[in-house]
Design a protein around this motif. Structure first.
Motif, PDB file in Angstrom:
ATOM      1  N   ASP A   1       0.819  -1.209   0.000  1.00  0.00           N
ATOM      2  CA  ASP A   1       0.000   0.000   0.000  1.00  0.00           C
ATOM      3  C   ASP A   1       0.851   1.256   0.000  1.00  0.00           C
ATOM      4  OD1 ASP A   1       0.888  -0.442   2.656  1.00  0.00           O
ATOM      5  OD2 ASP A   1      -1.047  -1.309   3.199  1.00  0.00           O
TER       6      ASP A   1
ATOM      7  N   LEU B   1      -2.455   7.881  -0.118  1.00  0.00           N
ATOM      8  CA  LEU B   1      -2.992   8.654  -1.238  1.00  0.00           C
ATOM      9  C   LEU B   1      -2.557  10.108  -1.105  1.00  0.00           C
ATOM     10  CD1 LEU B   1      -4.861   8.546  -3.742  1.00  0.00           C
ATOM     11  CD2 LEU B   1      -6.731   9.250  -2.241  1.00  0.00           C
ATOM     12  N   GLY B   2      -2.026  10.656  -2.196  1.00  0.00           N
ATOM     13  CA  GLY B   2      -1.650  12.068  -2.228  1.00  0.00           C
ATOM     14  C   GLY B   2      -0.189  12.341  -1.939  1.00  0.00           C
TER      15      GLY B   2
ATOM     16  N   SER C   1       5.942   8.988   3.295  1.00  0.00           N
ATOM     17  CA  SER C   1       5.398   7.960   2.413  1.00  0.00           C
ATOM     18  C   SER C   1       5.876   6.574   2.813  1.00  0.00           C
ATOM     19  CB  SER C   1       5.785   8.232   0.956  1.00  0.00           C
ATOM     20  OG  SER C   1       7.177   7.987   0.767  1.00  0.00           O
TER      21      SER C   1
ATOM     22  N   GLY D   1       1.062   6.965  -4.832  1.00  0.00           N
ATOM     23  CA  GLY D   1       0.000   7.710  -4.169  1.00  0.00           C
ATOM     24  C   GLY D   1      -0.271   9.065  -4.774  1.00  0.00           C
ATOM     25  N   SER D   2       0.667   9.583  -5.578  1.00  0.00           N
ATOM     26  CA  SER D   2       0.496  10.904  -6.188  1.00  0.00           C
ATOM     27  C   SER D   2      -0.068  10.831  -7.602  1.00  0.00           C
ATOM     28  CB  SER D   2       1.839  11.643  -6.214  1.00  0.00           C
ATOM     29  OG  SER D   2       2.782  10.958  -7.032  1.00  0.00           O
TER      30      SER D   2
ATOM     31  N   ALA E   1      -6.496   7.609  -9.300  1.00  0.00           N
ATOM     32  CA  ALA E   1      -6.254   6.485  -8.392  1.00  0.00           C
ATOM     33  C   ALA E   1      -6.709   5.166  -8.998  1.00  0.00           C
ATOM     34  CB  ALA E   1      -6.963   6.732  -7.061  1.00  0.00           C
TER      35      ALA E   1
ATOM     36  N   GLU F   1      -4.244   3.962 -11.560  1.00  0.00           N
ATOM     37  CA  GLU F   1      -3.013   3.528 -10.903  1.00  0.00           C
ATOM     38  C   GLU F   1      -3.195   2.145 -10.267  1.00  0.00           C
ATOM     39  OE1 GLU F   1       0.758   3.306  -9.058  1.00  0.00           O
ATOM     40  OE2 GLU F   1      -0.040   4.193 -10.880  1.00  0.00           O
ATOM     41  N   CYS F   2      -4.339   1.913  -9.658  1.00  0.00           N
ATOM     42  CA  CYS F   2      -4.602   0.608  -9.048  1.00  0.00           C
ATOM     43  C   CYS F   2      -4.665  -0.489 -10.111  1.00  0.00           C
ATOM     44  CB  CYS F   2      -5.906   0.658  -8.251  1.00  0.00           C
ATOM     45  SG  CYS F   2      -5.783   1.614  -6.723  1.00  0.00           S
TER      46      CYS F   2
ATOM     47  N   ARG G   1      -8.717   2.424  -3.740  1.00  0.00           N
ATOM     48  CA  ARG G   1      -8.572   3.518  -2.773  1.00  0.00           C
ATOM     49  C   ARG G   1      -9.328   3.135  -1.511  1.00  0.00           C
ATOM     50  NH1 ARG G   1      -9.999   9.893  -3.747  1.00  0.00           N
ATOM     51  NH2 ARG G   1     -10.225  10.486  -1.553  1.00  0.00           N
TER      52      ARG G   1
ATOM     53  N   ALA H   1      -5.585   5.747   1.466  1.00  0.00           N
ATOM     54  CA  ALA H   1      -4.418   5.080   0.893  1.00  0.00           C
ATOM     55  C   ALA H   1      -4.853   4.270  -0.312  1.00  0.00           C
ATOM     56  CB  ALA H   1      -3.762   4.168   1.931  1.00  0.00           C
ATOM     57  N   LEU H   2      -3.887   3.888  -1.134  1.00  0.00           N
ATOM     58  CA  LEU H   2      -4.101   2.892  -2.182  1.00  0.00           C
ATOM     59  C   LEU H   2      -3.569   1.573  -1.657  1.00  0.00           C
ATOM     60  CD1 LEU H   2      -2.910   4.881  -5.348  1.00  0.00           C
ATOM     61  CD2 LEU H   2      -5.194   4.784  -4.321  1.00  0.00           C
TER      62      LEU H   2
END
Length: 246
Positions: free
Chosen positions: A67, A70-71, A79, A104-105, A109, A112-113, A154, A180-181
């Motif tokens: 994990d 997020l952000g 991080s 996370g950036s 999202a 990205e996942c 997410r 978070a992812l």
């Protein structure tokens, strides 16, 4: 589940590092799943010690972390990527291109996942997955709730989880991101071997629910009962509810 109660956290950490080292000797191109938090810190220290002794060669190992906040960009000191750099990556011969992390950036999202799930599938899935467990039964950032997601997604973090992660932000919980992812339960349950570590009395109720309780989305770790190759390694305090395991 094969439950083993250790006399101390350090004994369990040394055993876990030795387990990983043996798995790497058996399969040098091992795909290894890694967590963050306080629980694996001594495991990573032991891995570094074994690497320096020439007993653990990461040169062909591929890693996927569970994990990321997020952000936060990877170079943010708070991080999960920065945590891994500090405690493991900078100290072993793991090839940079073999390190895999959720970003996370990322602007989107969901995309990205999906990218991360495809990357893990392309690597053939996880050979060995190390896990911790939250006091609420959380694994990765799969929080208790009415349902669980199989794919990376997410996840909104509970206050309990954010309190546990506050040490990454100078113990100021207000600075911990709200989401978070995370890898979903599908990738976790498809790992070929799982070692779940838990230490301290605050993990005892979650460990008991995971091992002895019914399958429940309110204890995500309970779904590991469906897995055919899970080691649950705890100290006496975390295992106090597992009388039959000693």
């Amino acid at each position: 589940m094969n439950v083993r109660v250790f006399a101390s956290e350090m004994e369990a950490a040394a055993a876990c590092a030795a387990y990983v080292a043996a798995a790497v000797r058996e399969k040098p191109a091992l795909v290894l799943g890694l967590p963050i938090g306080r629980t694996p810190l001594n495991v990573y220290r032991e891995m570094v010690v074994q690497h320096r002794r020439g007993e653990l060669d990461f040169s062909r190992v591929t890693t996927f972390n569970l994990d990321e906040f997020l952000g936060l960009p990877p170079d943010d000191p708070g991080s999960f990527r920065a945590y891994m750099e500090r405690h493991l990556f900078q100290h072993v011969n793991l090839a940079r291109e073999r390190i895999h992390f959720l970003d996370g950036s990322a602007d989107r999202a969901e995309r990205e996942c999906a990218r991360y799930d495809a990357q893990l599938a392309g690597a053939g899935g996880l050979d060995v997955l190390l896990l911790g467990i939250g006091p609420n039964g959380q694994v990765g950032c799969n929080e208790p709730g009415e349902s669980l997601q199989a794919v990376s997604h997410r996840a909104r973090l509970s206050r309990e989880s954010r309190l546990a992660m506050a040490s990454l932000f100078g113990d100021d919980v207000s600075k911990v991101p709200l989401a978070a992812l995370t890898l979903g339960m599908g990738a976790i349950l498809q790992a070929r071997r799982v070692i779940l570590l838990a230490f301290g009395v605050n993990k005892a109720a979650a460990v008991t629910a995971m091992v002895r309780g019914p399958l429940s989305t309110h204890c995500p770790a309970s779904f590991l009962q469906l897995h055919g190759n899970v080691e649950v390694w705890v100290d006496f305090e975390a295992g106090r509810g597992l009388d039959g395991s000693r």
